[in-house]
Design a protein around this motif. Structure first.
Motif, PDB file in Angstrom:
ATOM      1  N   ASP A 161      -1.845  -1.289 -35.256  1.00 50.24           N
ATOM      2  CA  ASP A 161      -1.973  -2.711 -34.910  1.00 50.24           C
ATOM      3  C   ASP A 161      -0.615  -3.402 -34.854  1.00 50.24           C
ATOM      4  O   ASP A 161      -0.434  -4.348 -34.083  1.00 50.24           O
ATOM      5  CB  ASP A 161      -2.864  -3.432 -35.924  1.00 50.24           C
ATOM      6  N   SER A 214       2.017  -3.021 -31.338  1.00 54.32           N
ATOM      7  CA  SER A 214       1.645  -3.498 -30.005  1.00 54.32           C
ATOM      8  C   SER A 214       2.809  -4.100 -29.227  1.00 54.32           C
ATOM      9  O   SER A 214       2.767  -4.175 -28.008  1.00 54.32           O
ATOM     10  CB  SER A 214       0.525  -4.540 -30.119  1.00 54.32           C
ATOM     11  N   ASP A 264      -5.384 -10.750 -35.290  1.00 60.19           N
ATOM     12  CA  ASP A 264      -4.225 -10.983 -34.415  1.00 60.19           C
ATOM     13  C   ASP A 264      -3.241 -11.975 -35.042  1.00 60.19           C
ATOM     14  O   ASP A 264      -2.020 -11.812 -34.925  1.00 60.19           O
ATOM     15  CB  ASP A 264      -4.687 -11.506 -33.054  1.00 60.19           C
TER      16      ASP A 264
END
Length: 366
Positions: free
Chosen positions: A193, A196, A272
């Motif tokens: 994660d 990215s 996020d």
């Protein structure tokens, strides 16, 4: 390489006000995950779903895979141990196989090979960082050069912990194309994660490759901020996934853990936001430490790996005097390095302020 003592292999130092030693997310779980876990506790007198069907389906849907190609376990570390126990066990005639990994790979890879009775073989990496460059560069040709008839499993933490290095999508594609089909490739994507922002990086699911024995482990401990609930996922060919799942302990993922993970998958905004804030903190730490002239590797994880040029324990102790816990890396044979997780903005401030003093005289400084 140093022997692995359980006390050195896991767990943060006690009593630290700022805990930057275990690569945890400092932003906490999704509020939806907290609610779901709390609701599940009300039925704590009942055994959880041993097959974790709802959670496996949620992971399968997110990955675009059939549910038969997904299993879950008590964190990705436990899944790695189960996978290696199955894949690297001796043959019926007692023939011992080999597990191949990069030097300074995640310690669980070595533990899993040991527990399986396999030989653990390390391909060399590029060595420590300098002021001019990141360290521990990984070359797929170094792995391929160490493949033998005895190689059963190639295990790669991508991005790596504690080296903070990775294979690019192109390098991973090349490696998978050249590895024999009989070899199982176990990709540990615990930190994907946080990767990215690097265009060179690709998860296995993003690659167009055709190797029949690729397994991927992921965790809810990092970006999903559920480290204390211990949830991991394994994906791959259905027959391999089913066989490895048969080696795990029964009822090994609690009902609150399953509920929290399902809810966390559904709250992408929270994930996020936490990742973005972590990357901002990593950039601040990297910039400040480089201004101090301290060599480090700032890769794609939620941490930095710092070169000291001297024994790490006195430096760890000096940070502890400031109430800051950082991780020494002796179990990896890295005696002059520390790993520091990215905290909240206030925690990063505290670490950087302490670093101005603690790192003032380390020999590695330019």
């Amino acid at each position: 390489m140093s022997s692995i003592a359980s006390s050195a292999a896991a767990g943060p130092p006690p009593g630290m006000k700022v805990r930057l030693s275990s690569n945890e997310s400092p932003y906490g779980p999704s509020p939806a995950a907290i609610r779901a876990a709390n609701e599940a506790v009300a039925e704590g007198h009942l055994y959880p779903d041993d097959q974790s069907v709802e959670l496996r389906q949620a992971i399968a849907d997110e990955a675009g895979r059939p549910i038969e190609e997904v299993s879950v376990g008590n964190g990705s570390a436990a899944l790695l141990m189960d996978a290696l126990a199955y894949l690297a066990r001796p043959d019926e005639d007692g023939t011992v196989g080999e597990v191949l990994a990069f030097e300074r790979s995640f310690v669980v890879h070595r533990l899993g090979a040991r527990n399986a009775g396999a030989r653990y073989v390390e391909a060399p990496d590029g060595g420590p960082a300098t002021v001019e460059r990141n360290g521990y560069a990984r070359d797929p040709e170094a792995l391929l050069a160490n493949v033998t008839d005895a190689t059963r499993v190639v295990v790669i933490d991508n991005p790596g912990n504690p080296t903070n290095q990775h294979l690019s999508g192109a390098e991973l594609t090349t490696l998978l194309a050249e590895l024999p089909d009989r070899v199982t490739v176990l990709l540990d994507e615990a930190y994907h994660d946080y990767a990215s922002g690097d265009p060179s990086y690709a998860t296995y699911g993003e690659l167009d490759v055709d190797h029949p024995r690729v397994l991927v482990t992921r965790t809810f401990s990092k970006a999903h901020a559920l480290a204390g609930l211990r949830i991991g996922a394994l994906t791959g060919p259905a027959d391999l996934v089913a066989a490895i799942d048969g080696w795990r302990a029964r009822f090994n993922v609690t009902a609150p853990s399953q509920a929290a993970a399902i809810a966390s998958i559904g709250d992408r905004d929270h994930l996020d936001t936490g990742v973005a804030r972590t990357l901002e903190g990593r950039a601040r730490m990297t910039e400040h430490l480089r201004e101090l002239g301290v060599p480090l590797t700032a890769g794609l994880g939620n941490f930095v790996t710092i070169e000291l040029g001297t024994a790490s324990q006195p430096v760890v102790d000096a940070y502890a005097q400031h109430g800051i816990g950082v991780r020494p890396l002796q179990p990896y044979g890295m005696l002059e390095q520390i790993r520091v997780s990215v905290g909240t903005p206030a925690e990063v401030d505290a670490f950087l302020a302490a670093s101005d003093e603690v790192l003032a005289e380390v020999p590695s400084r330019s």
